[in-house]
Design an enzyme around this catalytic site. Structure first.
Site, PDB file in Angstrom:
ATOM      1  N   LYS A  80       0.839  -1.206   0.000  1.00  0.00           N
ATOM      2  CA  LYS A  80       0.000   0.000   0.000  1.00  0.00           C
ATOM      3  C   LYS A  80       0.872   1.254   0.000  1.00  0.00           C
ATOM      4  CE  LYS A  80      -3.914   2.001   2.586  1.00  0.00           C
ATOM      5  NZ  LYS A  80      -4.785   1.873   3.766  1.00  0.00           N
ATOM      6  N   SER A 155      -9.625   1.817   2.844  1.00  0.00           N
ATOM      7  CA  SER A 155      -8.819   2.591   1.940  1.00  0.00           C
ATOM      8  C   SER A 155      -7.760   1.770   1.192  1.00  0.00           C
ATOM      9  CB  SER A 155      -8.110   3.711   2.715  1.00  0.00           C
ATOM     10  OG  SER A 155      -7.245   3.169   3.685  1.00  0.00           O
ATOM     11  N   SER A 179      -9.718  -0.393   7.056  1.00  0.00           N
ATOM     12  CA  SER A 179      -9.175  -0.281   5.699  1.00  0.00           C
ATOM     13  C   SER A 179      -8.531  -1.537   5.123  1.00  0.00           C
ATOM     14  CB  SER A 179      -8.178   0.863   5.632  1.00  0.00           C
ATOM     15  OG  SER A 179      -8.880   2.062   5.496  1.00  0.00           O
TER      16      SER A 179
HETATM   17  N1  GLN Z   1     -12.968   4.465   6.449  1.00  0.00           N
HETATM   18  C1  GLN Z   1     -12.315   4.785   7.687  1.00  0.00           C
HETATM   19  C2  GLN Z   1     -11.875   6.217   7.663  1.00  0.00           C
HETATM   20  O1  GLN Z   1     -12.021   6.846   6.665  1.00  0.00           O
HETATM   21  C3  GLN Z   1     -11.179   3.852   7.944  1.00  0.00           C
HETATM   22  C4  GLN Z   1      -9.997   4.154   7.125  1.00  0.00           C
HETATM   23  C5  GLN Z   1      -8.799   3.339   7.481  1.00  0.00           C
HETATM   24  O2  GLN Z   1      -8.924   2.296   8.136  1.00  0.00           O
HETATM   25  N2  GLN Z   1      -7.644   3.834   7.119  1.00  0.00           N
HETATM   26  O3  GLN Z   1     -11.353   6.714   8.625  1.00  0.00           O
END
Ligand code: GLN
Length: 489
Positions: A80, A155, A179
């Site tokens: 990532k 994400s 994410s």
């Molecule tokens: N969707 C969640 C957020 O926007 C989790 C994102 C993540 O785990 N990086 O904070």
């Protein structure tokens, strides 16, 4: 032999025995990327073909010399783009880091290299990991390999997409509030968020550091265990790293784990209630039906504090983000707006141009939640809720070995469907954020499909019980019968 569909745990052995040539494998990976990337947009930075082939050739020479070793020798891995890679651009999905090339490797990347893995590419993600769909990326949205009109989740959507598209067998994601698990659920892959402190965060670009962990992703539970073996290690460079050695997670998969009596699984009622679509509920109940039986008892359990998890998560995550993202000032590294004026003006303009809308929204809200007069009302209260949630989990784990629920409350949605409605997007995280607030390990495995759209089953365990969690996940995976899935593209 179809090398691209081989699980990583078989690939490693086939490579070391000489049955698969690394050069040939890497060539096939590259070809597949060339064929699919224009459709999927899962990759922000791809290493050059010549670099990759040179590395593959060198590794083959090592095999010939008898010097090859490592759990992932010659195995292609995707990383990532918020995980630092020395000499390879690391953008975090943001314009503000568009040309940033880290001078050092994240600890997890060092560990991958030590075991002989070949890092192929840096994967697309929501900007600064803020999002649940990979649509907030400066580099455009990633598409779900199962349905190109839909999001792959976020994400870590790029990491999930390269797995589901049959490009690589292993990928790293990061999970602050879901994410790793969300994109795993939306692409019929497997993703684990480890116990807070199990995996080093050194070199992970911070979003909300009290919540996040780097997590292994793959197309089956065994490969996730293999990748966890590689990346979980105490690291003195991370002040929150848990000292001591880690168990062999692969070993525990094939050997009995002692549970007195039958395995007790708690289905969390709060995770099956309002906001969960009928289709998701149906798939989860059907999967649990296959799982329950001899030696496995499933019973409902209530964790009443979970109804506060989502607001508490967003207050804490945004507060930490507002502080972590202050470092992007256009002075030390990253993008700087081309404008004359004093430092304040340059700083403001750099951030105005460098950050996307969602990142700005969160910085503003987080700054507000931390400001004098509001701190007690928002941030402090959110921390108290966090303790209540932890206590609820502790209570539940006295009675149950693991807890289950859906990973995502809905099916993968259409690109563009939620991006203009931040609250609707935040609601997607309702099932996943509590594991981050409590710091416990949680995994998503494929539970079933509605048409060609995947649904994920989430399994949660007490802190540092990854051995148990992976073992149970493997049992569930056997019973559900979904593994090593590649989307027909
Ligand atoms: N969707 C969640 C957020 O926007 C989790 C994102 C993540 O785990 N990086 O904070």
């Amino acid at each position: 032999m179809d090398v691209l569909s081989k699980p990583a745990n078989e690939l490693g052995e086939l490579i070391l025995s000489g049955a698969i040539s690394i050069v040939d494998l890497i060539d096939k990976v590259y070809e597949r990327i060339m064929k699919l990337e224009s459709k999927v947009n899962a990759i922000i930075t791809l290493r050059s073909r010549s670099d990759l082939l040179k590395e593959a050739e060198n590794k083959e020479k090592e095999i010939k010399r008898g010097a090859a070793k490592g759990l992932l020798f010659g195995v292609p891995v995707a990383v990532k783009d918020n995980i630092s890679t020395k000499g390879i651009r690391t953008t975090c999905g943001s314009k503000i880091l568009e040309n940033y090339v880290p001078p050092y490797d994240a600890t997890v990347v060092k560990l991958l290299k030590k075991e002989g893995a070949i890092i192929i590419c840096k994967t697309n993600m929501d900007e600064f990991a803020m999002g649940s769909s990979t649509e907030t990326s400066y580099f455009g949205p990633t598409r779900n390999p199962w349905d190109l009109e839909r999001v792959p989740g976020g994400s870590s959507g790029g990491s999930a997409a390269v797995l589901a598209a049959g490009i690589v067998p292993l990928a790293l994601g990061s999970d602050t509030g879901g994410s790793v698990r969300c994109p795993a659920a939306f692409t019929a892959t497997v993703g684990l968020k480890p116990t807070y402190g199990l995996v080093s965060r050194y070199g992970l670009i911070a979003y909300a550091n009290s919540l996040e962990q780097i997590g292994p992703m793959a197309r089956n539970v065994t490969d996730v265990a293999l990748l966890l073996n590689v990346i979980s290690k105490y690291d003195e460079n991370d002040g929150t790293s848990i000292p001591g050695s880690r168990p062999d997670y692969m070993y525990s998969l094939s050997n009995p784990y002692h549970i007195k009596g039958s395995l007790k699984v708690g289905l969390v009622v709060e995770m099956m209630g309002e906001g969960v679509s009928d289709e998701v509920r149906k798939v989860i109940l059907r999967a649990l039906d296959k799982i329950s039986g001899e030696g496995i008892e499933i019973e409902e359990v209530s964790l009443s504090s979970l109804k506060y998890a989502l607001p508490a998560y967003y207050i804490i995550a945004m507060s930490e983000a507002s502080s972590n993202l202050a470092r992007y000032d256009g002075v030390r590294y990253g993008f700087r707006a081309k404008i004359d004026g004093d430092w304040n003006k340059v700083y403001m303009e750099t951030r105005a141009q460098g950050f996307g809308l969602e990142v700005k929204r969160r910085i503003i809200m987080g700054t507000f939640a931390l400001s004098a007069g509001y701190f007690d009302q928002y941030y402090l209260r959110a921390l108290k809720v966090r303790t209540l949630i932890l206590n609820d989990f502790r209570r539940a784990f006295k009675k149950f070995n693991v807890l289950v629920g859906p990973t995502m409350p809905i099916l993968p949605f259409k690109i563009g469907e939620k991006i203009k409605d931040p609250l609707a997007m935040y609601m997607c995280d309702i099932e996943t954020v509590s594991a981050n607030l409590a710091g416990i390990p949680a995994i998503s495995i494929p539970a079933g499909f509605i048409g060609n759209l995947p649904v994920g089953l989430q399994i949660m365990a007490p802190p540092l019980h990854e051995e148990l969690l992976l073992k149970i996940s493997k049992i569930f995976e056997d019973k559900i019968g979904l593994r090593n899935l590649i989307a027909p593209l």
